[in-house]
Structures are given as C-alpha cells and as structure tokens.
Design an enzyme around this catalytic site. Sequence first.
Site, PDB file in Angstrom:
ATOM      1  N   ASP A  40       1.105  -0.978  -0.446  1.00 14.02           N
ATOM      2  CA  ASP A  40       0.518   0.241  -0.054  1.00 14.02           C
ATOM      3  C   ASP A  40       1.354   1.386  -0.029  1.00 14.02           C
ATOM      4  O   ASP A  40       0.791   2.169   0.560  1.00 14.02           O
ATOM      5  CB  ASP A  40      -1.086  -0.333   1.250  1.00 14.02           C
ATOM      6  CG  ASP A  40      -1.975  -1.008   1.396  1.00 14.02           C
ATOM      7  OD1 ASP A  40      -2.654  -1.913   0.143  1.00 14.02           O
ATOM      8  OD2 ASP A  40      -2.068  -2.033   2.707  1.00 14.02           O
ATOM      9  N   ASP A  93      -6.819  -5.939  -4.587  1.00 16.02           N
ATOM     10  CA  ASP A  93      -8.212  -5.786  -2.992  1.00 16.02           C
ATOM     11  C   ASP A  93      -9.100  -4.324  -3.732  1.00 16.02           C
ATOM     12  O   ASP A  93      -8.982  -3.787  -2.642  1.00 16.02           O
ATOM     13  CB  ASP A  93      -7.455  -5.205  -2.283  1.00 16.02           C
ATOM     14  CG  ASP A  93      -7.674  -5.567  -0.473  1.00 16.02           C
ATOM     15  OD1 ASP A  93      -9.178  -5.475  -0.613  1.00 16.02           O
ATOM     16  OD2 ASP A  93      -7.171  -4.482   0.621  1.00 16.02           O
ATOM     17  N   ARG A  94      -9.759  -4.497  -4.429  1.00 16.05           N
ATOM     18  CA  ARG A  94     -10.728  -3.944  -5.592  1.00 16.05           C
ATOM     19  C   ARG A  94     -12.219  -3.469  -4.861  1.00 16.05           C
ATOM     20  O   ARG A  94     -12.355  -2.960  -4.790  1.00 16.05           O
ATOM     21  CB  ARG A  94     -11.084  -4.086  -6.441  1.00 16.05           C
ATOM     22  CG  ARG A  94     -12.042  -3.405  -7.891  1.00 16.05           C
ATOM     23  CD  ARG A  94     -11.148  -1.758  -8.411  1.00 16.05           C
ATOM     24  NE  ARG A  94     -11.663  -1.342  -8.873  1.00 16.05           N
ATOM     25  CZ  ARG A  94     -13.120  -0.850  -8.263  1.00 16.05           C
ATOM     26  NH1 ARG A  94     -13.582  -1.107  -6.846  1.00 16.05           N
ATOM     27  NH2 ARG A  94     -13.705   0.060  -8.810  1.00 16.05           N
ATOM     28  N   LYS A  95     -12.191  -4.376  -3.917  1.00 16.17           N
ATOM     29  CA  LYS A  95     -14.091  -4.816  -2.954  1.00 16.17           C
ATOM     30  C   LYS A  95     -14.476  -3.816  -3.920  1.00 16.17           C
ATOM     31  O   LYS A  95     -15.115  -2.815  -3.768  1.00 16.17           O
ATOM     32  CB  LYS A  95     -13.514  -3.553  -1.675  1.00 16.17           C
ATOM     33  CG  LYS A  95     -11.789  -4.105  -0.835  1.00 16.17           C
ATOM     34  CD  LYS A  95     -12.311  -3.114   0.509  1.00 16.17           C
ATOM     35  CE  LYS A  95     -11.510  -3.550   1.433  1.00 16.17           C
ATOM     36  NZ  LYS A  95     -10.150  -2.995   0.954  1.00 16.17           N
ATOM     37  N   PHE A  96     -14.959  -4.652  -5.383  1.00 12.64           N
ATOM     38  CA  PHE A  96     -16.605  -4.281  -6.016  1.00 12.64           C
ATOM     39  C   PHE A  96     -17.394  -3.929  -4.388  1.00 12.64           C
ATOM     40  O   PHE A  96     -17.888  -4.726  -3.737  1.00 12.64           O
ATOM     41  CB  PHE A  96     -16.339  -4.967  -6.922  1.00 12.64           C
ATOM     42  CG  PHE A  96     -15.326  -5.197  -7.839  1.00 12.64           C
ATOM     43  CD1 PHE A  96     -15.736  -4.110  -8.881  1.00 12.64           C
ATOM     44  CD2 PHE A  96     -14.486  -5.770  -8.101  1.00 12.64           C
ATOM     45  CE1 PHE A  96     -14.674  -3.882 -10.555  1.00 12.64           C
ATOM     46  CE2 PHE A  96     -13.337  -6.369  -9.154  1.00 12.64           C
ATOM     47  CZ  PHE A  96     -13.533  -5.277 -10.342  1.00 12.64           C
ATOM     48  N   ALA A  97     -18.405  -3.109  -5.022  1.00 12.68           N
ATOM     49  CA  ALA A  97     -19.414  -3.376  -4.328  1.00 12.68           C
ATOM     50  C   ALA A  97     -20.888  -2.925  -5.064  1.00 12.68           C
ATOM     51  O   ALA A  97     -22.195  -2.076  -4.068  1.00 12.68           O
ATOM     52  CB  ALA A  97     -19.439  -2.584  -3.100  1.00 12.68           C
ATOM     53  N   ASP A  98     -20.465  -2.308  -6.433  1.00 13.88           N
ATOM     54  CA  ASP A  98     -21.303  -2.033  -7.027  1.00 13.88           C
ATOM     55  C   ASP A  98     -22.432  -3.122  -8.082  1.00 13.88           C
ATOM     56  O   ASP A  98     -22.360  -3.889  -7.919  1.00 13.88           O
ATOM     57  CB  ASP A  98     -21.005  -0.749  -7.705  1.00 13.88           C
ATOM     58  CG  ASP A  98     -22.325   0.490  -8.400  1.00 13.88           C
ATOM     59  OD1 ASP A  98     -23.223   0.357  -7.965  1.00 13.88           O
ATOM     60  OD2 ASP A  98     -21.659   1.293  -8.458  1.00 13.88           O
ATOM     61  N   ARG A 241       1.416  -2.631   6.848  1.00 18.19           N
ATOM     62  CA  ARG A 241       2.878  -1.786   7.045  1.00 18.19           C
ATOM     63  C   ARG A 241       4.069  -2.970   8.317  1.00 18.19           C
ATOM     64  O   ARG A 241       5.196  -2.316   8.638  1.00 18.19           O
ATOM     65  CB  ARG A 241       2.098  -0.859   8.023  1.00 18.19           C
ATOM     66  CG  ARG A 241       1.558   0.176   7.149  1.00 18.19           C
ATOM     67  CD  ARG A 241       0.065   1.701   8.216  1.00 18.19           C
ATOM     68  NE  ARG A 241      -1.257   0.564   7.996  1.00 18.19           N
ATOM     69  CZ  ARG A 241      -1.723   0.486   8.759  1.00 18.19           C
ATOM     70  NH1 ARG A 241      -1.919   2.387   8.993  1.00 18.19           N
ATOM     71  NH2 ARG A 241      -2.806   0.437   8.924  1.00 18.19           N
TER      72      ARG A 241
HETATM   73  P1  5BU Z   1      -1.630  -3.362   7.340  1.00 17.38           P
HETATM   74  O1  5BU Z   1      -0.884  -2.472   6.939  1.00 17.38           O
HETATM   75  O2  5BU Z   1      -0.955  -4.867   7.683  1.00 17.38           O
HETATM   76  O3  5BU Z   1      -2.608  -3.083   8.003  1.00 17.38           O
HETATM   77  O4  5BU Z   1      -2.637  -3.647   5.764  1.00 17.38           O
HETATM   78  C1  5BU Z   1      -3.558  -4.404   5.815  1.00 17.38           C
HETATM   79  C2  5BU Z   1      -4.197  -4.163   4.547  1.00 17.38           C
HETATM   80  O5  5BU Z   1      -5.425  -4.935   4.655  1.00 17.38           O
HETATM   81  C3  5BU Z   1      -4.603  -2.584   3.396  1.00 17.38           C
HETATM   82  O6  5BU Z   1      -4.391  -2.743   2.235  1.00 17.38           O
HETATM   83  C4  5BU Z   1      -6.133  -2.914   4.330  1.00 17.38           C
HETATM   84  O7  5BU Z   1      -6.813  -2.243   2.402  1.00 17.38           O
HETATM   85  C5  5BU Z   1      -6.659  -4.302   3.947  1.00 17.38           C
HETATM   86  N1  5BU Z   1      -8.159  -5.227   4.285  1.00 17.38           N
HETATM   87  C6  5BU Z   1      -7.662  -4.688   6.351  1.00 17.38           C
HETATM   88  O8  5BU Z   1      -6.761  -4.098   6.467  1.00 17.38           O
HETATM   89  N2  5BU Z   1      -8.960  -5.011   6.716  1.00 17.38           N
HETATM   90  C7  5BU Z   1     -10.274  -5.706   6.231  1.00 17.38           C
HETATM   91  O9  5BU Z   1     -11.163  -5.969   6.843  1.00 17.38           O
HETATM   92  C8  5BU Z   1     -10.035  -5.136   4.665  1.00 17.38           C
HETATM   93  C9  5BU Z   1      -8.966  -4.910   3.808  1.00 17.38           C
HETATM   94 BR1  5BU Z   1     -11.384  -6.205   3.304  1.00 17.38          BR
END
Ligand code: 5BU
Length: 277
Positions: A40, A93-98, A241
């Site tokens: 990210d 991780d596109r999370k389509f929702a439409d 992270r």
């Molecule tokens: P982190 O830096 O380890 O906190 O990143 C977690 C990633 O997983 C981040 O890209 C979120 O958008 C993604 N994520 C999440 O943390 N929790 C969820 O329930 C979902 C996605 Br769905």
Amino acid sequence: MSSPHLQTYNERAQRHANKAARALLRVMEEKQSNLSVSVDVTKSKDFFDIIEAVGPHVCLIKTHIDILEDFDPTVIDRLRELSEKHKFLIFEDRKFADIVPWHCSIQKGSTRSQDWAHITNAHAVPGPSIITGLASVGIPKDRGLILLAEMSSKGALTTGSYTEDAVRMARARRDFVIGFIAQHRMEGIGASDTDNIAGEDFLVLAPGVGLDATGDAMGQQYRTPEQVVFESGCDVIIVGRGIYGKGENVDTREVLKQAQRYQAAGWEAYKKRVQRT
Ligand code: 5BU
C-alpha cells in the site's frame, strides 16, 4: 474428511474446484509461505522495491493499484513479470460493491484488473448478482473471487447474519468464490440441513496481522500469525505496514528481514496446525 484447515495446502490444492485457488495453494506449499504482502504505497519505485525484496517470500502480492500516484500501464507489465519470476499470485483488493451492469461494463476502468489479477474481492452487500457479474468476466480467465465476510477494523458491520449471508452466497458459487476476507474459518456457516457442505473448502485470507503492534489510530486491529493461523484456522496472513513501515524510501534490507520474519511465523503456525491431527 477433516476440516480443510487440518489438511495440508497441497492436499487442498489437489481437490479445489477453482484454478486460481489451486495455484495459490500449490505456491504456498512450494514456497513454504502463507504470507501475502499488501503493498500500500503511492510511488511505483517504492512499490517495486518492496515487491522485489519480498517476492521470494510470499505466496500472494496484494495491491490497491489505484493508490499509485505515478501509475502507468508499464506498472502492470512489470508486476506480471515479477509474479512469474518470483512465483506469486496477484490479488487486487478492489472491493467491488456496485450493481452488475455498472461494474462489469464500465468500472473495470483503466487498469482492468481482471486482465492481470488472479484474484479480486467484493463486498457481499449488493447480493448474489455481484458474483454473477464478476464471474461472467472472471471465469473465462480462470480468476477467483474473495468475498468480504469479516473485516478487521474495529466496529465493522460484517458480523452475524451478514457474514452468514455472505457465506451462503459463496456456497452457491463455489466454482468462482474461493474464499473470504475473514478472521475465522467459514465452512458450514449459515448452512441448512439440506445444503451439501461436504468438501467445502474456503480459503480464509486474514488482514489485520502484526507482530509488533495491536492496532493503529484508524481502527485497524492486529493479531499475531499464531492467533490467526493456528488458533483461528485462517490460511493466508495479509501484512502491510508490519513489513515496510510507512513505505517511503524503503530500506529493502529491513523489508526483506521483516518478510522473512512473518513468513517464518506464518509457516510455523501452519505446521503446528496441520501436525496436530
Ligand atoms: P496493514 O498495513 O497490515 O494494516 O494493511 C492491511 C491491508 O489489508 C490494507 O491494504 C487494508 O486495506 C486491507 N484490509 C484490512 O486491513 N482489513 C480488511 O478487513 C480488509 C482489507 Br477487507
């Protein structure tokens, strides 16, 4: 047959109905890794520095491709090359929702993730039509879909009957829905006496994993690989992270060190889980 989480990834790879799921399970066993790194970051240099460093240690790279400020189509070419070089799958991780007509015909947008991501995900909130729509694009390309059944953030509404309905929707399309973003195993959830749940195998991909922190200021909640994989039976740990910190001007040696640390912790928890049978 024992619950999927007590079988090895290899055993599950041989039986799974979906090609992307089989490929993922095989890569996990081959590379001894149930680690997915969530990359990210906003600059493509950092993006690729991280992927080059963690590539040999992951089964899956998770992207939010739209957060790259300097995105251009060569990013996708390079990402695909690295996926082949290091043998990992790609999860957008596109999370389509439409609703269907919109996301199938237009929302695929400039990056057309169905062309390069082996796996993508969707919210269950629009109902089963979201699966039908994405399957019409994804099945011909051997893609797999993950539904969001339980989110990791504090106060998430993905609980109780919502989670059950998401699992029911997945059960009706086991050829395409390969699993869930969730915090626990999902087989059998919401099933009625007449449902055939024998052989049900949903991959559980769990975000919210950290070895050094229990959360962040924005509601994220972290559990350890031991809690996620051994205690809760999830299959893939998603770490962002915890591996690259802020993700700016990344120190690739440190990124590599952290990736190895999470890979080892995730694999140890998996070995402990499948050996207890
Ligand atoms: P982190 O830096 O380890 O906190 O990143 C977690 C990633 O997983 C981040 O890209 C979120 O958008 C993604 N994520 C999440 O943390 N929790 C969820 O329930 C979902 C996605 Br769905």
